[in-house]
Design a protein around this motif. Structure first.
Motif, PDB file in Angstrom:
ATOM      1  N   MET A 135      10.235  -0.350  -5.068  1.00 53.51           N
ATOM      2  CA  MET A 135      10.252   0.655  -4.010  1.00 53.51           C
ATOM      3  C   MET A 135       9.954   0.009  -2.659  1.00 53.51           C
ATOM      4  O   MET A 135       9.071  -0.836  -2.539  1.00 53.51           O
ATOM      5  CB  MET A 135       9.198   1.729  -4.328  1.00 53.51           C
ATOM      6  N   ILE A 136      10.714   0.437  -1.657  1.00 54.69           N
ATOM      7  CA  ILE A 136      10.491   0.017  -0.273  1.00 54.69           C
ATOM      8  C   ILE A 136      10.587   1.262   0.600  1.00 54.69           C
ATOM      9  O   ILE A 136      11.606   1.944   0.600  1.00 54.69           O
ATOM     10  CB  ILE A 136      11.543  -1.008   0.191  1.00 54.69           C
ATOM     11  N   GLY A 137       9.525   1.577   1.319  1.00 57.59           N
ATOM     12  CA  GLY A 137       9.598   2.668   2.276  1.00 57.59           C
ATOM     13  C   GLY A 137       9.362   4.045   1.691  1.00 57.59           C
ATOM     14  O   GLY A 137       8.555   4.235   0.774  1.00 57.59           O
ATOM     15  N   PRO A 138      10.093   5.067   2.206  1.00 54.46           N
ATOM     16  CA  PRO A 138       9.793   6.461   1.869  1.00 54.46           C
ATOM     17  C   PRO A 138      10.304   6.871   0.497  1.00 54.46           C
ATOM     18  O   PRO A 138      11.365   6.429   0.061  1.00 54.46           O
ATOM     19  CB  PRO A 138      10.513   7.248   2.968  1.00 54.46           C
ATOM     20  N   GLU A 165       0.831  -1.199   0.000  1.00 52.33           N
ATOM     21  CA  GLU A 165       0.000   0.000   0.000  1.00 52.33           C
ATOM     22  C   GLU A 165       0.869   1.253   0.000  1.00 52.33           C
ATOM     23  O   GLU A 165       1.917   1.288   0.650  1.00 52.33           O
ATOM     24  CB  GLU A 165      -0.892  -0.022   1.239  1.00 52.33           C
ATOM     25  N   VAL A 166       0.423   2.266  -0.730  1.00 48.82           N
ATOM     26  CA  VAL A 166       1.079   3.578  -0.728  1.00 48.82           C
ATOM     27  C   VAL A 166       0.358   4.495   0.249  1.00 48.82           C
ATOM     28  O   VAL A 166      -0.878   4.597   0.221  1.00 48.82           O
ATOM     29  CB  VAL A 166       1.065   4.210  -2.140  1.00 48.82           C
ATOM     30  N   GLU A 167       1.140   5.145   1.113  1.00 48.37           N
ATOM     31  CA  GLU A 167       0.584   6.094   2.075  1.00 48.37           C
ATOM     32  C   GLU A 167       1.158   7.483   1.801  1.00 48.37           C
ATOM     33  O   GLU A 167       2.330   7.620   1.477  1.00 48.37           O
ATOM     34  CB  GLU A 167       0.957   5.685   3.502  1.00 48.37           C
ATOM     35  N   LEU A 168       0.315   8.495   1.953  1.00 46.14           N
ATOM     36  CA  LEU A 168       0.766   9.890   1.903  1.00 46.14           C
ATOM     37  C   LEU A 168       0.926  10.383   3.335  1.00 46.14           C
ATOM     38  O   LEU A 168      -0.034  10.389   4.112  1.00 46.14           O
ATOM     39  CB  LEU A 168      -0.252  10.758   1.161  1.00 46.14           C
ATOM     40  N   LEU A 169       2.160  10.800   3.688  1.00 42.54           N
ATOM     41  CA  LEU A 169       2.434  11.200   5.063  1.00 42.54           C
ATOM     42  C   LEU A 169       2.726  12.685   5.233  1.00 42.54           C
ATOM     43  O   LEU A 169       2.885  13.156   6.360  1.00 42.54           O
ATOM     44  CB  LEU A 169       3.599  10.382   5.626  1.00 42.54           C
ATOM     45  N   ILE A 172       7.783  15.949  12.513  1.00 36.54           N
ATOM     46  CA  ILE A 172       8.278  15.001  13.512  1.00 36.54           C
ATOM     47  C   ILE A 172       7.156  14.559  14.443  1.00 36.54           C
ATOM     48  O   ILE A 172       7.145  13.429  14.936  1.00 36.54           O
ATOM     49  CB  ILE A 172       9.466  15.613  14.281  1.00 36.54           C
ATOM     50  N   ASN A 173       6.177  15.422  14.659  1.00 32.56           N
ATOM     51  CA  ASN A 173       5.014  15.038  15.468  1.00 32.56           C
ATOM     52  C   ASN A 173       3.804  14.698  14.599  1.00 32.56           C
ATOM     53  O   ASN A 173       2.678  14.648  15.080  1.00 32.56           O
ATOM     54  CB  ASN A 173       4.645  16.150  16.457  1.00 32.56           C
ATOM     55  N   GLY A 174       4.060  14.480  13.307  1.00 37.43           N
ATOM     56  CA  GLY A 174       2.978  14.117  12.398  1.00 37.43           C
ATOM     57  C   GLY A 174       2.496  15.280  11.551  1.00 37.43           C
ATOM     58  O   GLY A 174       2.707  16.446  11.885  1.00 37.43           O
ATOM     59  N   SER A 175       1.873  14.957  10.431  1.00 37.87           N
ATOM     60  CA  SER A 175       1.306  15.948   9.511  1.00 37.87           C
ATOM     61  C   SER A 175      -0.209  15.777   9.479  1.00 37.87           C
ATOM     62  O   SER A 175      -0.747  14.816  10.046  1.00 37.87           O
ATOM     63  CB  SER A 175       1.869  15.726   8.104  1.00 37.87           C
ATOM     64  N   MET A 183       3.066  10.440  14.129  1.00 43.45           N
ATOM     65  CA  MET A 183       3.640   9.539  13.127  1.00 43.45           C
ATOM     66  C   MET A 183       4.471  10.331  12.113  1.00 43.45           C
ATOM     67  O   MET A 183       3.975  10.828  11.113  1.00 43.45           O
ATOM     68  CB  MET A 183       2.549   8.747  12.403  1.00 43.45           C
ATOM     69  N   SER A 184       5.755  10.448  12.384  1.00 47.43           N
ATOM     70  CA  SER A 184       6.694  11.041  11.431  1.00 47.43           C
ATOM     71  C   SER A 184       7.088   9.995  10.400  1.00 47.43           C
ATOM     72  O   SER A 184       6.791   8.801  10.549  1.00 47.43           O
ATOM     73  CB  SER A 184       7.948  11.531  12.157  1.00 47.43           C
ATOM     74  N   MET A 185       7.795  10.415   9.357  1.00 46.67           N
ATOM     75  CA  MET A 185       8.322   9.447   8.398  1.00 46.67           C
ATOM     76  C   MET A 185       9.353   8.548   9.080  1.00 46.67           C
ATOM     77  O   MET A 185       9.425   7.340   8.816  1.00 46.67           O
ATOM     78  CB  MET A 185       8.936  10.157   7.199  1.00 46.67           C
ATOM     79  N   GLY A 186      10.166   9.153   9.971  1.00 49.78           N
ATOM     80  CA  GLY A 186      11.138   8.352  10.703  1.00 49.78           C
ATOM     81  C   GLY A 186      10.479   7.264  11.527  1.00 49.78           C
ATOM     82  O   GLY A 186      10.958   6.120  11.567  1.00 49.78           O
ATOM     83  N   ARG A 187       9.387   7.605  12.188  1.00 50.71           N
ATOM     84  CA  ARG A 187       8.680   6.594  12.977  1.00 50.71           C
ATOM     85  C   ARG A 187       8.005   5.564  12.075  1.00 50.71           C
ATOM     86  O   ARG A 187       7.955   4.371  12.412  1.00 50.71           O
ATOM     87  CB  ARG A 187       7.651   7.255  13.892  1.00 50.71           C
ATOM     88  N   ARG A 188       7.492   6.017  10.925  1.00 52.15           N
ATOM     89  CA  ARG A 188       6.842   5.051  10.008  1.00 52.15           C
ATOM     90  C   ARG A 188       7.853   4.017   9.513  1.00 52.15           C
ATOM     91  O   ARG A 188       7.515   2.841   9.347  1.00 52.15           O
ATOM     92  CB  ARG A 188       6.221   5.814   8.825  1.00 52.15           C
ATOM     93  N   ILE A 189       9.098   4.447   9.269  1.00 49.59           N
ATOM     94  CA  ILE A 189      10.145   3.506   8.889  1.00 49.59           C
ATOM     95  C   ILE A 189      10.369   2.493  10.007  1.00 49.59           C
ATOM     96  O   ILE A 189      10.418   1.274   9.769  1.00 49.59           O
ATOM     97  CB  ILE A 189      11.450   4.265   8.581  1.00 49.59           C
ATOM     98  N   ALA A 190      10.512   2.995  11.235  1.00 45.90           N
ATOM     99  CA  ALA A 190      10.747   2.111  12.380  1.00 45.90           C
ATOM    100  C   ALA A 190       9.571   1.162  12.593  1.00 45.90           C
ATOM    101  O   ALA A 190       9.758  -0.013  12.958  1.00 45.90           O
ATOM    102  CB  ALA A 190      11.005   2.934  13.633  1.00 45.90           C
ATOM    103  N   LYS A 191       8.364   1.651  12.372  1.00 46.48           N
ATOM    104  CA  LYS A 191       7.173   0.812  12.516  1.00 46.48           C
ATOM    105  C   LYS A 191       7.195  -0.339  11.518  1.00 46.48           C
ATOM    106  O   LYS A 191       6.877  -1.492  11.864  1.00 46.48           O
ATOM    107  CB  LYS A 191       5.908   1.659  12.311  1.00 46.48           C
ATOM    108  N   GLU A 192       7.603  -0.056  10.281  1.00 43.38           N
ATOM    109  CA  GLU A 192       7.677  -1.106   9.268  1.00 43.38           C
ATOM    110  C   GLU A 192       8.728  -2.146   9.649  1.00 43.38           C
ATOM    111  O   GLU A 192       8.523  -3.357   9.466  1.00 43.38           O
ATOM    112  CB  GLU A 192       8.006  -0.493   7.901  1.00 43.38           C
ATOM    113  N   ILE A 193       9.859  -1.674  10.193  1.00 43.40           N
ATOM    114  CA  ILE A 193      10.901  -2.595  10.639  1.00 43.40           C
ATOM    115  C   ILE A 193      10.389  -3.470  11.792  1.00 43.40           C
ATOM    116  O   ILE A 193      10.585  -4.692  11.800  1.00 43.40           O
ATOM    117  CB  ILE A 193      12.161  -1.806  11.071  1.00 43.40           C
ATOM    118  N   ARG A 194       9.722  -2.854  12.749  1.00 51.51           N
ATOM    119  CA  ARG A 194       9.193  -3.613  13.883  1.00 51.51           C
ATOM    120  C   ARG A 194       8.171  -4.645  13.431  1.00 51.51           C
ATOM    121  O   ARG A 194       8.211  -5.817  13.853  1.00 51.51           O
ATOM    122  CB  ARG A 194       8.567  -2.656  14.906  1.00 51.51           C
TER     123      ARG A 194
END
Length: 339
Positions: free
Chosen positions: A268-271, A197-201, A301-304, A315-326
């Protein structure tokens, strides 16, 4: 969970570290000695590995250290611009979040244009020689990045005149692209191989020197000043698109993802960021893409507004990356998100 998230101290490192900690992962910073004090101020890194520059990431002892901590490296723009990316992709043995081959494609303007055309996305015309130019153009000198090394010419004669004035040879690897007049827009997408799925962040615009400050000067005074515009990025401005435009951007993003699967397996993987110009709300031209996290995501950093609709606060992009890893760790699907 033993996995750690590592990144280099520059660009978007702060939000990547914060995102890792928010998702319960260890945060590892490959920190330039000259910036140690800066990153210590924010107290985000669980582990600090001191290096001199990006090239040090290729040192065997640094890679052994990362491997011992089960690190996954999150790449960003500094790695693209400050190291021989082909060498990095080949010699860096630590797992990378995302498709490492796409970093090579991002750094090669011809491959980049090929990928966008494969996706059926409208791009500006490119010219192989100043003699072909028949419209306003933006010229990107060899090594140009982050807005540095760009200039605009009104046409063929103006381009040749400016190149001669700068002492630049006309066959020196110039990238000459049609200058499309419109509003620049930089939407931040995330493609999840786990959810397919593609997400717009988020969305931003860039604040550039000195072209943005020139707009505050009356046209008559600009002519008298004889200032050459520059396009080096100094910051980013948040943007919310008209809701009716979102479908068009999602369509572009999804076609881009499908093209990467076809040309640069596993795709493509991730951002990623689609760098576009809107001539009108329904007339969008894409002039670049970034196949990794972009600095404009630091706004959120605190979300858009868009990430809030999907995840609520934080939910920042940095956190979304970490969430996918987790999530990949929990479902034993790490092979889908690292290369």
């Amino acid at each position: 969970m033993n996995i750690s998230v590592a990144t280099y101290g520059s660009h978007s490192a702060l939000q990547i570290l914060k995102g890792a900690k928010d998702e319960g992962l260890r945060a590892v910073l490959l920190c330039p000695r000259s910036r140690r004090r800066l990153y210590e101020r924010f107290r985000l890194a669980d582990e600090l590995i001191l290096v001199e520059n990006v090239e040090d990431l290729l040192r065997e002892d640094v890679q052994r250290n990362l491997t011992s901590m089960s690190s996954i490296l999150v790449p960003h723009g500094t790695i693209i611009s400050d190291v021989d990316i082909k060498r990095f992709v080949k010699d860096f043995k630590v797992p990378i979040f995302g498709n490492r081959e796409l970093l090579v494609w991002e750094s090669d303007r011809e491959l980049k244009e090929m990928l966008l055309r494969e996706a059926g996305i409208e791009v500006p015309r490119a010219f192989s020689s100043p003699d072909e130019v028949d419209c306003p153009v933006i010229v990107k000198l060899p090594g140009a990045e982050g807005g540095r090394g760009y200039f605009v010419a009104s046409g063929r004669d103006d381009l040749i005149k400016k190149l001669r004035k700068m002492g630049v040879r006309m066959n020196r690897g110039l990238y000459i692209q049609e200058y499309v007049i419109g509003v620049t827009v930089y939407p931040h997408f995330f493609y999840s191989p786990l959810r397919e799925e593609v997400e717009l962040l988020g969305v931003d615009r860039r604040y550039e020197t000195n072209v943005d400050s020139l707009g505050r000067i009356p046209a008559s005074d600009q002519l008298n000043l004889n200032v050459q515009p520059t396009y080096e990025v100094v910051g980013n401005i948040p943007l919310v698109l008209r809701e009716s435009m979102l479908e068009k951007f999602f369509d572009i993003a999804e076609r881009f993802v499908e093209a990467t699967k076809k040309l640069v397996s596993p795709g493509m993987i991730g951002p990623f960021c689609i760098e576009a110009i809107c001539r009108a709300p329904d007339d969008i031209v894409v002039f670049e893409f970034s196949a990794r996290i972009v600095a404009g995501t630091n706004l959120f950093i605190n979300g858009s507004p868009y990430s809030y609709l999907l995840y609520g606060e934080g939910m920042s992009m940095g956190r979304r990356i970490a969430k996918e890893i987790r999530l990949a760790c929990e479902t034993s699907e790490l092979e889908k998100i690292v290369t």
